[in-house]
Design a protein around this motif. Structure first.
Motif, mmCIF file in Angstrom:
data_model
loop_
_atom_site.group_PDB
_atom_site.id
_atom_site.type_symbol
_atom_site.label_atom_id
_atom_site.label_comp_id
_atom_site.label_asym_id
_atom_site.label_seq_id
_atom_site.Cartn_x
_atom_site.Cartn_y
_atom_site.Cartn_z
ATOM 1 N N ASP A 285 28.370 98.426 -1.777
ATOM 2 C CA ASP A 285 29.243 97.749 -0.799
ATOM 3 C C ASP A 285 30.452 98.611 -0.429
ATOM 4 O O ASP A 285 31.223 99.018 -1.295
ATOM 5 C CB ASP A 285 29.742 96.413 -1.376
ATOM 6 C CG ASP A 285 28.600 95.433 -1.591
ATOM 7 O OD1 ASP A 285 27.808 95.238 -0.662
ATOM 8 O OD2 ASP A 285 28.502 94.881 -2.712
ATOM 9 N N GLY A 286 30.607 98.862 0.854
ATOM 10 C CA GLY A 286 31.752 99.651 1.325
ATOM 11 C C GLY A 286 31.493 101.143 1.279
ATOM 12 O O GLY A 286 32.247 101.930 1.852
ATOM 13 N N THR A 287 30.445 101.549 0.555
ATOM 14 C CA THR A 287 30.115 102.969 0.440
ATOM 15 C C THR A 287 28.869 103.287 1.269
ATOM 16 O O THR A 287 28.890 104.179 2.119
ATOM 17 C CB THR A 287 29.869 103.352 -1.035
ATOM 18 O OG1 THR A 287 31.063 103.079 -1.785
ATOM 19 C CG2 THR A 287 29.503 104.829 -1.166
ATOM 20 N N ASP B 44 36.183 102.339 -8.555
ATOM 21 C CA ASP B 44 35.165 103.390 -8.695
ATOM 22 C C ASP B 44 35.797 104.662 -9.254
ATOM 23 O O ASP B 44 35.213 105.332 -10.113
ATOM 24 C CB ASP B 44 34.513 103.702 -7.335
ATOM 25 C CG ASP B 44 33.658 102.562 -6.821
ATOM 26 O OD1 ASP B 44 32.908 101.980 -7.620
ATOM 27 O OD2 ASP B 44 33.739 102.266 -5.619
#
Ligand code: MG
Length: 228
Positions: free
Chosen positions: A18-20, A185
């Motif tokens: 998600d988001g990456t 992360d």
């Protein structure tokens, strides 16, 4: 970027989801939490008060249940059932999932793939849900393995397991880099002792991520292509 660091030098890459890799425009995953909380604990609760970016699905469930006054022993007893309920609900509604690929993600994955790099997913999603997002986004086949939430709960443990799997496949001297979009992360990768490439395609700004000193920082995957 740390001087001398080449983001393209690893043998294997672990990508957060998600988001990456993708951004989800649908509420399927969101509503699955509510469904599981209702089914297993009879609670009408949402995850709205809990930070979800950089969190894990188990971490989110636990935080909501803490807010509802449940003890960890009660939560742990209900976890397997909640996981089952969440995965079943997302599977049931998977045709409504519409994850959107972040810019140039397909190109970066194809490039790494063509260079013989091993690609893994490393995400706080439950396994079924993580794979469904990648499948719906059309990039499932790029990934040889994955490391997900449950039974693991903490991002560092998810990354550690992903790194171990990559090294099992490639040998102990294999270089593994992680790609992610959140401060969580960066912190987790540092805790595991693995280089982290940050991309600002989630909710966190480039400058925010850069200040946390990842090994490399890009505004989007498009800029990774230009620095290959
Ligand atoms: Mg993320």
């Amino acid at each position: 970027m740390a001087s001398g660091f080449g983001w393209d030098r690893a043998d294997a890459y672990l990508f957060d989801i998600d988001g990456t890799l993708v951004r989800s425009r649908d509420p399927v995953h969101y509503f699955a939490f509510q469904h599981a909380l209702r089914k297993v604990f009879g609670l009408e609760a949402t995850i709205d008060g809990v930070p979800v970016q950089g969190n894990t699905d188990i971490g989110i469930l636990r935080a909501v249940l803490h807010q509802q006054g449940l003890a960890d022993s009660e939560i742990d007893a209900g976890l397997p059932q909640m996981v089952e309920q969440m995965c079943a609900e997302v599977r049931r509604n998977s045709s409504q999932m519409c994850p959107e690929l972040c810019p140039s993600v397909h190109e970066v994955l194809s490039l790494l793939h063509s260079q013989g790099k091993l690609l893994g997913a490393a995400s706080g999603n439950l396994e079924t849900i993580g794979w469904l997002k990648l499948e719906r986004a059309g990039i499932r086949d790029m990934f040889a393995f994955g490391s997900f939430s449950h039974p693991l709960e903490f991002r560092a443990d998810i990354f550690r397991q992903g790194v171990a799997t990559a090294k099992q496949r490639l040998g102990p001297s294999a270089e593994v880099y992680i790609v992610g979009d959140t401060p969580a992360d960066i912190q987790a990768a540092k805790a595991v002792g693995v280089p982290i490439i940050a991309v600002a395609t989630g909710i966190f700004e480039f400058d925010h991520l850069l200040a946390l000193q990842p090994d490399a920082c890009f505004r989007r995957a498009t800029d990774m292509m230009e620095n290959f």
